[in-house]
Structure formats: structure tokens, C-alpha cells
Design a protein around this motif. Structure first.
Motif, PDB file in Angstrom:
ATOM      1  N   GLN A 129      35.779  47.037  34.151  1.00 33.45           N
ATOM      2  CA  GLN A 129      35.019  46.097  34.965  1.00 33.45           C
ATOM      3  C   GLN A 129      34.275  45.103  34.082  1.00 33.45           C
ATOM      4  N   ARG A 130      33.642  45.611  33.040  1.00 34.62           N
ATOM      5  CA  ARG A 130      32.857  44.748  32.154  1.00 34.62           C
ATOM      6  C   ARG A 130      33.763  43.782  31.394  1.00 34.62           C
ATOM      7  N   LEU A 131      34.943  44.244  30.974  1.00 36.56           N
ATOM      8  CA  LEU A 131      35.877  43.370  30.267  1.00 36.56           C
ATOM      9  C   LEU A 131      36.373  42.273  31.196  1.00 36.56           C
ATOM     10  N   ALA A 132      36.725  42.628  32.430  1.00 43.91           N
ATOM     11  CA  ALA A 132      37.183  41.622  33.387  1.00 43.91           C
ATOM     12  C   ALA A 132      36.094  40.583  33.635  1.00 43.91           C
ATOM     13  N   GLY A 133      34.860  41.033  33.781  1.00 43.86           N
ATOM     14  CA  GLY A 133      33.752  40.108  33.991  1.00 43.86           C
ATOM     15  C   GLY A 133      33.525  39.194  32.798  1.00 43.86           C
ATOM     16  N   LEU A 134      33.666  39.753  31.601  1.00 41.83           N
ATOM     17  CA  LEU A 134      33.500  38.946  30.390  1.00 41.83           C
ATOM     18  C   LEU A 134      34.561  37.864  30.307  1.00 41.83           C
ATOM     19  N   LEU A 135      35.813  38.217  30.577  1.00 42.44           N
ATOM     20  CA  LEU A 135      36.897  37.234  30.532  1.00 42.44           C
ATOM     21  C   LEU A 135      36.682  36.128  31.559  1.00 42.44           C
ATOM     22  N   LEU A 136      36.283  36.508  32.764  1.00 41.60           N
ATOM     23  CA  LEU A 136      36.080  35.518  33.825  1.00 41.60           C
ATOM     24  C   LEU A 136      34.973  34.535  33.471  1.00 41.60           C
ATOM     25  N   GLY A 137      34.007  35.003  32.705  1.00 44.84           N
ATOM     26  CA  GLY A 137      32.888  34.144  32.341  1.00 44.84           C
ATOM     27  C   GLY A 137      33.180  33.198  31.198  1.00 44.84           C
TER      28      GLY A 137
ATOM     29  N   ILE B 180      39.658  48.134  23.835  1.00 45.27           N
ATOM     30  CA  ILE B 180      39.826  46.799  24.408  1.00 45.27           C
ATOM     31  C   ILE B 180      41.299  46.403  24.396  1.00 45.27           C
ATOM     32  N   SER B 181      41.990  46.683  23.302  1.00 46.26           N
ATOM     33  CA  SER B 181      43.410  46.343  23.222  1.00 46.26           C
ATOM     34  C   SER B 181      44.200  47.075  24.305  1.00 46.26           C
ATOM     35  N   ARG B 182      43.872  48.332  24.547  1.00 41.93           N
ATOM     36  CA  ARG B 182      44.568  49.117  25.565  1.00 41.93           C
ATOM     37  C   ARG B 182      44.332  48.526  26.961  1.00 41.93           C
ATOM     38  N   LEU B 183      43.076  48.152  27.237  1.00 42.49           N
ATOM     39  CA  LEU B 183      42.770  47.573  28.542  1.00 42.49           C
ATOM     40  C   LEU B 183      43.441  46.215  28.723  1.00 42.49           C
ATOM     41  N   LEU B 184      43.429  45.392  27.668  1.00 39.60           N
ATOM     42  CA  LEU B 184      44.078  44.080  27.766  1.00 39.60           C
ATOM     43  C   LEU B 184      45.579  44.219  27.980  1.00 39.60           C
ATOM     44  N   LYS B 185      46.176  45.192  27.314  1.00 42.15           N
ATOM     45  CA  LYS B 185      47.605  45.431  27.517  1.00 42.15           C
ATOM     46  C   LYS B 185      47.876  45.815  28.969  1.00 42.15           C
TER      47      LYS B 185
ATOM     48  N   PHE C 126      45.997  44.926  31.552  1.00 39.14           N
ATOM     49  CA  PHE C 126      45.830  43.702  32.341  1.00 39.14           C
ATOM     50  C   PHE C 126      47.093  42.847  32.273  1.00 39.14           C
ATOM     51  N   ALA C 127      47.676  42.761  31.066  1.00 38.08           N
ATOM     52  CA  ALA C 127      48.888  41.946  30.887  1.00 38.08           C
ATOM     53  C   ALA C 127      50.048  42.528  31.673  1.00 38.08           C
ATOM     54  N   GLU C 128      50.191  43.852  31.671  1.00 40.16           N
ATOM     55  CA  GLU C 128      51.285  44.499  32.409  1.00 40.16           C
ATOM     56  C   GLU C 128      51.148  44.283  33.916  1.00 40.16           C
ATOM     57  N   GLN C 129      49.903  44.086  34.388  1.00 41.59           N
ATOM     58  CA  GLN C 129      49.681  43.815  35.816  1.00 41.59           C
ATOM     59  C   GLN C 129      49.822  42.335  36.146  1.00 41.59           C
ATOM     60  N   GLY C 130      50.082  41.509  35.137  1.00 43.17           N
ATOM     61  CA  GLY C 130      50.228  40.080  35.367  1.00 43.17           C
ATOM     62  C   GLY C 130      48.915  39.338  35.513  1.00 43.17           C
ATOM     63  N   LEU C 131      47.834  39.978  35.070  1.00 46.64           N
ATOM     64  CA  LEU C 131      46.517  39.349  35.211  1.00 46.64           C
ATOM     65  C   LEU C 131      46.232  38.370  34.080  1.00 46.64           C
ATOM     66  N   VAL C 132      46.729  38.689  32.877  1.00 46.73           N
ATOM     67  CA  VAL C 132      46.479  37.850  31.705  1.00 46.73           C
ATOM     68  C   VAL C 132      47.749  37.756  30.873  1.00 46.73           C
ATOM     69  N   ALA C 133      47.793  36.755  30.002  1.00 48.73           N
ATOM     70  CA  ALA C 133      48.839  36.637  28.990  1.00 48.73           C
ATOM     71  C   ALA C 133      48.161  36.715  27.626  1.00 48.73           C
ATOM     72  N   LEU C 134      48.686  37.542  26.735  1.00 46.82           N
ATOM     73  CA  LEU C 134      48.074  37.766  25.429  1.00 46.82           C
ATOM     74  C   LEU C 134      48.850  37.051  24.346  1.00 46.82           C
TER      75      LEU C 134
ATOM     76  N   LEU D  51      41.416  39.750  38.531  1.00 50.51           N
ATOM     77  CA  LEU D  51      40.344  40.171  37.617  1.00 50.51           C
ATOM     78  C   LEU D  51      39.020  40.324  38.354  1.00 50.51           C
ATOM     79  N   ARG D  52      38.781  39.426  39.314  1.00 50.87           N
ATOM     80  CA  ARG D  52      37.536  39.541  40.084  1.00 50.87           C
ATOM     81  C   ARG D  52      37.489  40.844  40.875  1.00 50.87           C
ATOM     82  N   ARG D  53      38.635  41.286  41.391  1.00 47.48           N
ATOM     83  CA  ARG D  53      38.673  42.557  42.116  1.00 47.48           C
ATOM     84  C   ARG D  53      38.323  43.707  41.188  1.00 47.48           C
ATOM     85  N   ILE D  54      38.822  43.646  39.938  1.00 44.70           N
ATOM     86  CA  ILE D  54      38.485  44.711  38.976  1.00 44.70           C
ATOM     87  C   ILE D  54      37.012  44.650  38.618  1.00 44.70           C
ATOM     88  N   ALA D  55      36.500  43.435  38.351  1.00 44.94           N
ATOM     89  CA  ALA D  55      35.102  43.274  37.957  1.00 44.94           C
ATOM     90  C   ALA D  55      34.140  43.760  39.038  1.00 44.94           C
ATOM     91  N   ALA D  56      34.568  43.647  40.310  1.00 48.60           N
ATOM     92  CA  ALA D  56      33.714  44.040  41.422  1.00 48.60           C
ATOM     93  C   ALA D  56      33.704  45.544  41.627  1.00 48.60           C
TER      94      ALA D  56
END
Length: 216
Positions: free
Chosen positions: A152-160, A183-188, A190-198, A211-216
Motif C-alpha cells: 500500500q505504501r509503495l503504491a501511494g509513493l509511486l502515485l505521488g 521493493i523489487s519483489r513488489l514492483l515485479k 505490480f509489473a506482472e499485474q500490468g500496473l507499471v512498466a519497469l 495502484l490507487r485500489r492497492i494504496a487504499a
């Protein structure tokens, strides 16, 4: 523009001091410029004065014995550091670490003059207002660390940070008080879910709503 003039421009409480006190500030300010990455203060070191940030930025964090750090707040031009203030008020050593995260210029007010300025109601009010703001930020940090999961905190940080976040996984970990591997594991994920590109030192947000759904 002189350092004293810059301080008065960035810190209205100094500009509002009586002329005699302003003259003392102008005479006793000591300016220093440091490159990014410089450790400005660390745990168990004495606080030599009250810092004004004229340019750049400082990251204040609490280091742990295992080498990890919990970021507490940043100090930008026009702001100052409550850790420094509390050390001066309590005549105690630093209990945190301050690192310049950009090329930074500081003006330092000597401890005896800081004590003198506390007698001025305007300067004292500025200091207490600063404490109130920073305490609110730190309470929010405590709430996030205690009650929100890391994803949740990582998603919020990225959105900001906007659509494209230019940072290494280690830098993101430092921001969240975590370790790079987590962090690398979580970002991977997120990428597998199509939320981000690394890519190298960059995270591009593809699905902000997800990402907002995760952050919430």
C-alpha cells in the motif's frame, strides 16, 4: 544577494526580528555549501547551531543497527529541522541522521544566538509552528508504518511522484524504510499485474486506478 538577505527572504520570522537582533544574525551567520550525499549530522554528534536551508534539500532519517534507515522528513529552503531545534532546546546530541540529497547551501545560527532569539515572541512562534507541522507529518508516518502494508505504501509513493518515477529500487526502499529486495519483489508483482512498466532506474505507471485500489 548575501546569505543573510537570503535567510531573511526565505524565513520571514528572521526578517521580522528587531533591528538589533537582525544585526546580530547578519554578523554571526556562518554559511557552508556541501555536495549531494554529504552527511551533515549523525547520531550522538553535538548540535552546533540552528540551520537555515538556503538551497538544496536534506533528508532526515533514523538509522537502525542493521543498516536500514527510516526516513522521517525532508528539509527544503524556507524550512528547518525539528531534530536540530529539539537538540538545541534540550542541550542534547543528535538522535537522527541528516544527509544532503542535492547540492545544498546552509546558514548556521550559533547556539548562543539561537538562545537569545528564543526571547523574541515572533521567532518563538515560528519555532513552535514548525514543531506542530513536523509532528503532524511524523504522526502520519507512524500511522503508515504501523497500519499500512508495504505494498500500500509503495503504491501511494509511486502515485505521488507522477506518471514516470525516476528512482532506483534502493532509493524507493530508503524512502519507505524497507530493503531493496522487498521493493523489487513488489514492483515485479505490480509489473506482472500490468500496473507499471519497469526499466533501469525508472518506473512508469500504466494503471493508476489499479495502484490507487492497492494504496487504499
Amino acid at each position: 544577494m548575501t546569505a543573510a538577505a537570503t535567510v531573511e527572504q526565505l524565513y520571514p520570522a528572521v526578517a521580522a526580528l528587531p533591528l538589533a537582533l537582525r544585526d546580530q544574525v547578519r554578523a554571526q551567520l556562518r554559511t557552508t555549501a556541501v555536495p549531494a550525499g554529504t552527511v551533515l549530522f549523525d547520531e550522538h554528534q553535538p548540535c552546533l547551531g540552528f540551520p537555515f536551508v538556503l538551497d538544496g534539500a536534506i533528508r532526515v532519517s533514523k538509522p537502525a543497527a542493521n543498516g536500514r534507515e527510516l526516513p522521517l522528513y525532508r528539509v527544503l529552503p524556507g524550512e528547518t529541522c525539528i531534530i536540530s531545534s529539539s537538540c538545541l532546546l534540550g542541550h542534547a546530541d543528535y538522535n537522527a541522521r541528516g544527509v544532503a540529497i542535492a547540492d545544498t547551501t546552509l546558514a548556521l545560527l550559533p547556539r548562543p544566538l539561537f538562545d537569545t532569539l528564543l526571547a523574541d515572541a515572533g521567532f518563538r512562534g515560528f519555532l513552535f509552528h514548525l514543531f506542530a507541522e513536523r509532528m503532524a507529518e511524523l504522526m502520519q508516518l507512524v500511522e503508515e508504518v504501523a497500519f499500512r502494508k508495504l505494498d500500500q505504501r509503495l503504491a501511494g509513493l509511486l502515485l505521488g511522484r507522477g506518471r514516470v518515477v525516476r528512482a532506483t529500487h534502493q532509493q524507493l526502499a530508503d524512502e519507505l524504510g524497507s530493503v531493496r529486495e522487498m521493493i523489487s519483489r513488489l514492483l515485479k508483482g505490480f509489473a506482472e499485474q500490468g500496473l507499471v512498466a519497469l526499466s533501469r532506474e525508472q518506473v512508469e505507471i500504466l494503471d493508476a486506478a489499479g495502484l490507487r485500489r492497492i494504496a487504499a
